[in-house]
Design an enzyme around this catalytic site. Structure first.
Site, PDB file in Angstrom:
ATOM      1  N   CYS A 187       0.851  -1.193   0.000  1.00 32.54           N
ATOM      2  CA  CYS A 187       0.000   0.000   0.000  1.00 32.54           C
ATOM      3  C   CYS A 187       0.887   1.244   0.000  1.00 32.54           C
ATOM      4  CB  CYS A 187      -0.894   0.000   1.239  1.00 32.54           C
ATOM      5  SG  CYS A 187      -1.822   1.539   1.414  1.00 32.54           S
ATOM      6  N   ASP A 229      -0.326  -5.536   0.657  1.00 34.08           N
ATOM      7  CA  ASP A 229      -1.671  -5.853   0.162  1.00 34.08           C
ATOM      8  C   ASP A 229      -1.626  -7.235  -0.478  1.00 34.08           C
ATOM      9  OD1 ASP A 229      -3.052  -3.519   0.828  1.00 34.08           O
ATOM     10  OD2 ASP A 229      -2.413  -2.482  -0.988  1.00 34.08           O
TER      11      ASP A 229
END
Lengths: 127, 127, 127, 127, 127, 127, 127, 127, 127, 127
Positions: free
Chosen positions: D42, D49
């Protein structure tokens, strides 16, 4: 189709299995390898059989190397062998090579004539 | 890729783990944290491995703080380590930091070459 | 956000719990209530937490009335409390009110930072 | 963390993608590759992520080689990029390399703060 | 409980919603955010309602920022509002803030009295 | 068992249905109520029937109130009526009371003699 | 609604239960009947309750006939009785009629106010 | 095994099918009967075949009575007939007896030699 | 491993396919055969591939006989061929032998390197 | 319908069962055959019954041959026999023919009148 004598280990198959040293030999921990793409041949009909082989064990000094296990299982691809025998054969071969404290081999075979079969064989050190 | 010596704890990793005081120390109750987004690197091929780490324990005086556990597990992201070793390594590190009565760590790893592996290691106080 | 002292029961919460007489006190039978819509607040971040609370018990003379149990669980909606503490708190409150032979409370909380937690606490009469 | 400019293709990434000739160019048939082990970072929080990338297309003259696709997707492992941008970036890169008649890329990302996101982007030849 | 007038937007709620610039405005691609932890209050009984809110849209110039969306949805936690109205309210608010080409909001609410309700509202630019 | 004339609406049943004003009459949005606990009686055998009734509609000026819908559906509990007729009967009654733009009623009934039946009836304004 | 006294068996209900002779009385084998369409009435609210009743037993000389069991369970359709009591009542009635070596009755009831309840009662010969 | 001529209807089978009058002939609504316990015999091997027959239709003046449908389907129990033919045979027989506006018959047959087959045949009035 | 030229049909394979006459040639009905036990070999690595082949068609004068289809699919067991090519090859061979009005072949292949692939090819008479 | 006397074995049925020699008699391993397509006839109503028969055992010297087991189970197709009796009958017949160390037979029968039944019978050598 080449006949397979289930009473004796096949030395060529055994050589496929490689091991690595167990880094935590003081702890009894369980290792499970679930191979979903097993196939061999029915010795009666010559038709392919399909199944899942689940190997669980507690190592002593050696663990089975994953890639070599894959090649060992693939070596049954074109050989004729019964469900009951292939499950026990895999158990005997792995016990001979890695000498575990405990091992279980489960063979789950796909439906034939509306019947789905599962074979479960176990080994304890000292048996 | 940096080599990881599984025999010894990594002090930098241990410092990531924070604890909080157990408010119900007189009762043996079970805490389970299931981390579904674990990833590390295969030390042989350099390819990423993916898996789920399930940590269960009975606390004595200390519980592991959830956010610090997340950072600890993320610290394996770019390190090479075998399935068998990472599971035992996490168990040893957590036992050292929170001194539980009992703890179990399960590592479930995603399919490689048609084989899906699970490692289960357990600790009892007094072992 | 009002601070919640997990060490002591909240008398206002306890008053929400109503009981009815057990009609089959001579038989040890198990009652389970699974509440899927539990929500409280994280005491560190102020963010809402969501989960499922599963209460199982063997009654002695009293059973918990279902509607009052719903109101009791709803009373945590806007209070800050840790997973480990809310599970043990509910167990202590229900034991105080219905005096069961045995009770277990399981709190299953929804995923935070990729980690899903479950807390399981148990009570036996005479503990 | 290295910043990633989503507006421009990264030539190093493009070089990872290899192609092979389509053997049935006269027939419009659909190819789908579902990659379940995608991970990036992220760009706001630096947290990893996780997600699934599903690529479907109708080839013209070239198909993407599967192993090279895996390496291309792995190249995002330690780069910061938003969900919306990584999905469109992958679509643009693949279109540039294999020139399909049609392509769709779906990014399904794991739950963050109780919210689960899916991005779906499509390309038609002539767009 | 404070009454909520569904006819008008609540300016305090609107201020919670933040946007970021769409990096691929020339392509019509679909963004879906599925929020599984929605809760509000029934305006008739004062009892909490639980549900899942699924927001799908095609952006023009702006996308909704994920964390701000979470805070916006949490702002309904202690307000009384009907299923039909909260779903349409969320659609109107998001349309006002991000001006999409198309948007759909689905509210799936948990079982009450053996009945499970779903509300689906859609917006097209130019409506 | 009282006979039920499916050709005519039962005024007592109709009086059970209450409505509330649609707050978003300018938008065609879909409302679905899924009632999982429907039971009536087989008019031939007198045996209870069980099923799920799924009501979907686009409101004009009025929406059906959820609690009154529950009481309306419960009013069939001890009446004998065929699957085909009860589904159409519910559709006719709801159309008469809320005058929707569109409505669909699905009745899914539990297995009888190894056969599971589903009836789907639809209404469009102007039919 | 007629009040139901859970303390005493209802002779009319008992007469509904028919038995047949156990053909294999020398072997302890388990019989399970799972009735998915149980419904009774809540004695507090008068609202219908729905659930599943699972009856398991080891017969001595008599087995319960399946059709008569269906009629017996249907006899609760319009009577008011609590979850805890109906489960124990069914156990007591069946034990009186077929005199099994062992019997267990489980009542799983559908969600009310977000709470799903299960009652499990057991009988051993000699209790 | 008696041979079955799929080209002609069997008048004895047709007589098993009973009808009742459609009470809502002005509305085109769909009726579906899913029979999960179909069995016939393979005309080549004499081995039993198992499957699910799903019948959907829009009635004109007549509906098929459920119990008679069960007896009609059971009449294939000991007759030899191919998957493709039995599905079309059932469609032709039902069309002859109830004269629907539309009808579809789906036969889903259980796995034989690792292959699972589904046959779907449809009728439109005027065909 | 013998190389396989995907451009040309293999006459030996074609001879394995047997047909039978379509008994309902005046009706366009759909036949689907789903073969769950397909295996071939990756032409690059020599490793076995596993998958599911789903064949759907509308027959003209001929249907494919099920047992011969099984033998035809088994003939790929030890041949090296890409996912894209084997799916199109099966479509071409079946079209040549049974001359259908329409046919679709879907190949769903098991996960390799975390990627799961599906190929869908379709034929319309007159193409 | 021919009456079936459950008290005595049917010698014609027993002759259908063939055995093969157990190749691993020194190891106690478990064999399970799950037959999903069992059907017999209800002796009271003459209606067909459907179910699943699961046979598990530890062999001594003999294993049951799979194809002969299929024919043995098919021999019940048109005979009337109760659930409780067919399960025990199969257990007795198999024990007589293969003389296992342990065997369990489970009969799971499909829903009749909303009730789903399961019978579980077990044999230990020396019983």
């Amino acid at each position: 189709m080449k006949k397979f004598d289930v009473k004796k280990s096949d030395p060529k198959k055994l050589k496929l299995l490689e091991v690595f040293e167990n880094s935590f030999p003081d702890r009894d921990y369980e290792i499970t390898h679930e191979a979903e793409e097993f196939t061999s041949v029915c010795p009666k009909t010559g038709q392919p059989d399909f199944g899942k082989i689940i190997i669980s064990y507690i190592a002593k000094e050696k663990c089975v190397e994953l890639k070599s296990l894959k090649f060992y299982l693939q070596s049954f691809r074109n050989e004729g062998i019964f469900y009951e025998n292939v499950t026990n054969r895999i158990l005997d071969d792995l016990v001979k090579v890695i000498r575990p404290k405990w091992m279980e081999v489960v063979g789950e075979f796909s439906t034939r004539g509306g019947i789905h079969s599962t074979i479960t064989a176990e080994y304890w050190e000292g048996d």
